[in-house]
Design an enzyme around this catalytic site. Structure first.
Site, PDB file in Angstrom:
ATOM      1  N   LYS A  10      -1.626  12.115 -13.499  1.00  0.00           N
ATOM      2  CA  LYS A  10      -0.817  11.486 -14.437  1.00  0.00           C
ATOM      3  C   LYS A  10      -0.523   9.827 -13.708  1.00  0.00           C
ATOM      4  O   LYS A  10      -0.839   9.676 -12.633  1.00  0.00           O
ATOM      5  CB  LYS A  10       0.239  12.035 -14.364  1.00  0.00           C
ATOM      6  N   TYR A  50       0.595  16.863 -26.363  1.00  0.00           N
ATOM      7  CA  TYR A  50       2.037  17.593 -25.844  1.00  0.00           C
ATOM      8  C   TYR A  50       2.567  18.150 -27.112  1.00  0.00           C
ATOM      9  O   TYR A  50       3.886  18.270 -26.960  1.00  0.00           O
ATOM     10  CB  TYR A  50       2.868  16.624 -25.104  1.00  0.00           C
ATOM     11  N   ASN A 113       5.277  14.366 -12.042  1.00  0.00           N
ATOM     12  CA  ASN A 113       4.704  15.631 -11.294  1.00  0.00           C
ATOM     13  C   ASN A 113       3.211  15.668 -11.085  1.00  0.00           C
ATOM     14  O   ASN A 113       2.686  16.443 -10.605  1.00  0.00           O
ATOM     15  CB  ASN A 113       5.370  16.828 -11.717  1.00  0.00           C
ATOM     16  N   HIS A 116      -1.585  17.410 -14.423  1.00  0.00           N
ATOM     17  CA  HIS A 116      -1.364  18.516 -15.533  1.00  0.00           C
ATOM     18  C   HIS A 116      -2.470  19.556 -15.208  1.00  0.00           C
ATOM     19  O   HIS A 116      -3.629  19.066 -14.940  1.00  0.00           O
ATOM     20  CB  HIS A 116      -1.457  18.037 -16.923  1.00  0.00           C
ATOM     21  N   GLU A 127      -8.059  21.383 -24.914  1.00  0.00           N
ATOM     22  CA  GLU A 127      -7.571  20.189 -24.030  1.00  0.00           C
ATOM     23  C   GLU A 127      -8.762  19.420 -23.709  1.00  0.00           C
ATOM     24  O   GLU A 127      -8.919  18.184 -23.896  1.00  0.00           O
ATOM     25  CB  GLU A 127      -6.843  20.566 -23.118  1.00  0.00           C
TER      26      GLU A 127
HETATM   27  P1  CMP Z   1       2.768  19.128 -17.957  1.00  0.00           P
HETATM   28  O1  CMP Z   1       1.999  20.405 -17.298  1.00  0.00           O
HETATM   29  O2  CMP Z   1       2.081  18.201 -17.953  1.00  0.00           O
HETATM   30  O3  CMP Z   1       3.049  19.819 -19.232  1.00  0.00           O
HETATM   31  C1  CMP Z   1       4.485  19.563 -19.604  1.00  0.00           C
HETATM   32  C2  CMP Z   1       5.109  18.609 -19.074  1.00  0.00           C
HETATM   33  O4  CMP Z   1       6.546  18.358 -19.205  1.00  0.00           O
HETATM   34  C3  CMP Z   1       5.209  19.089 -17.671  1.00  0.00           C
HETATM   35  O5  CMP Z   1       3.816  19.064 -17.025  1.00  0.00           O
HETATM   36  C4  CMP Z   1       6.314  18.311 -16.912  1.00  0.00           C
HETATM   37  O6  CMP Z   1       5.678  17.086 -16.465  1.00  0.00           O
HETATM   38  C5  CMP Z   1       7.203  17.869 -18.073  1.00  0.00           C
HETATM   39  N1  CMP Z   1       8.520  18.278 -18.040  1.00  0.00           N
HETATM   40  C6  CMP Z   1       8.751  19.566 -18.062  1.00  0.00           C
HETATM   41  N2  CMP Z   1      10.082  20.137 -17.790  1.00  0.00           N
HETATM   42  C7  CMP Z   1      10.607  18.677 -17.822  1.00  0.00           C
HETATM   43  C8  CMP Z   1      11.808  17.842 -17.714  1.00  0.00           C
HETATM   44  N3  CMP Z   1      13.113  18.739 -17.677  1.00  0.00           N
HETATM   45  N4  CMP Z   1      12.024  16.493 -17.843  1.00  0.00           N
HETATM   46  C9  CMP Z   1      10.885  15.728 -17.950  1.00  0.00           C
HETATM   47  N5  CMP Z   1       9.596  16.272 -18.264  1.00  0.00           N
HETATM   48  C10 CMP Z   1       9.528  17.632 -18.005  1.00  0.00           C
END
Ligand code: CMP
Length: 139
Positions: A10, A50, A113, A116, A127
């Site tokens: 990311k 998403y 984070n 993904h 995907e």
């Molecule tokens: P990802 O696996 O990319 O898929 C959905 C994403 O939403 C997840 O990783 C997080 O990075 C994001 N996400 C989940 N919960 C929250 C939250 N409370 N606030 C912001 N982003 C979130």
């Protein structure tokens, strides 16, 4: 079984110049990077990717973040690649991620984070198809 999963490094990873460090963890776990491209995700691509989270309160923030800088999209291959990569990534919230996982080592917050990974083999196929053609993958 030998399978493929879809991965994204990311914008927080490209911004901090740690894509190689993350790839080292991926490869050390026995996953092979059989497709990889650095791109700038468009808003349309991020919203489509998403779509399942469209109604979540964090959807807007998520799309903003994923389009805020370059990402590296990847196809990872290996034995039980979907489950293995989820284990290597660690919990979505880095505060809950186990020691040694990518998110424990590198992630800044639940939103930013670092990585993904697909949550199922079926989603992995969908995907991968959003970002790769067969010609972009060499196993
Ligand atoms: P990802 O696996 O990319 O898929 C959905 C994403 O939403 C997840 O990783 C997080 O990075 C994001 N996400 C989940 N919960 C929250 C939250 N409370 N606030 C912001 N982003 C979130």
């Amino acid at each position: 079984a030998n399978e493929r999963t879809f991965s994204i490094l990311k914008p927080d990873a490209t911004r901090r110049n740690i894509t190689g460090a993350v790839n080292a963890v991926i490869e050390a776990a026995g996953l092979r990077i059989v497709g990889q491209r650095r791109i700038r995700m468009t808003r349309e691509q991020a919203e489509k990717f998403y779509e399942v989270h469209k109604e979540r309160p964090f959807f807007g923030e998520l799309v903003e973040f994923m389009t805020s800088g370059p990402v590296v999209v990847q196809v990872l291959e290996g034995e039980n690649a979907v489950a293995k990569y989820r284990e290597v990534m660690g919990a979505t919230n880095p505060a809950q991620a186990a020691d040694g996982t990518i998110r424990k080592q590198f992630a800044e917050s639940v939103g930013e984070n670092t990585v993904h990974g697909s949550d199922s083999a079926d989603n992995a196929k969908l995907e991968i198809a959003q970002f790769f053609t067969d010609a972009d993958i060499a196993a």
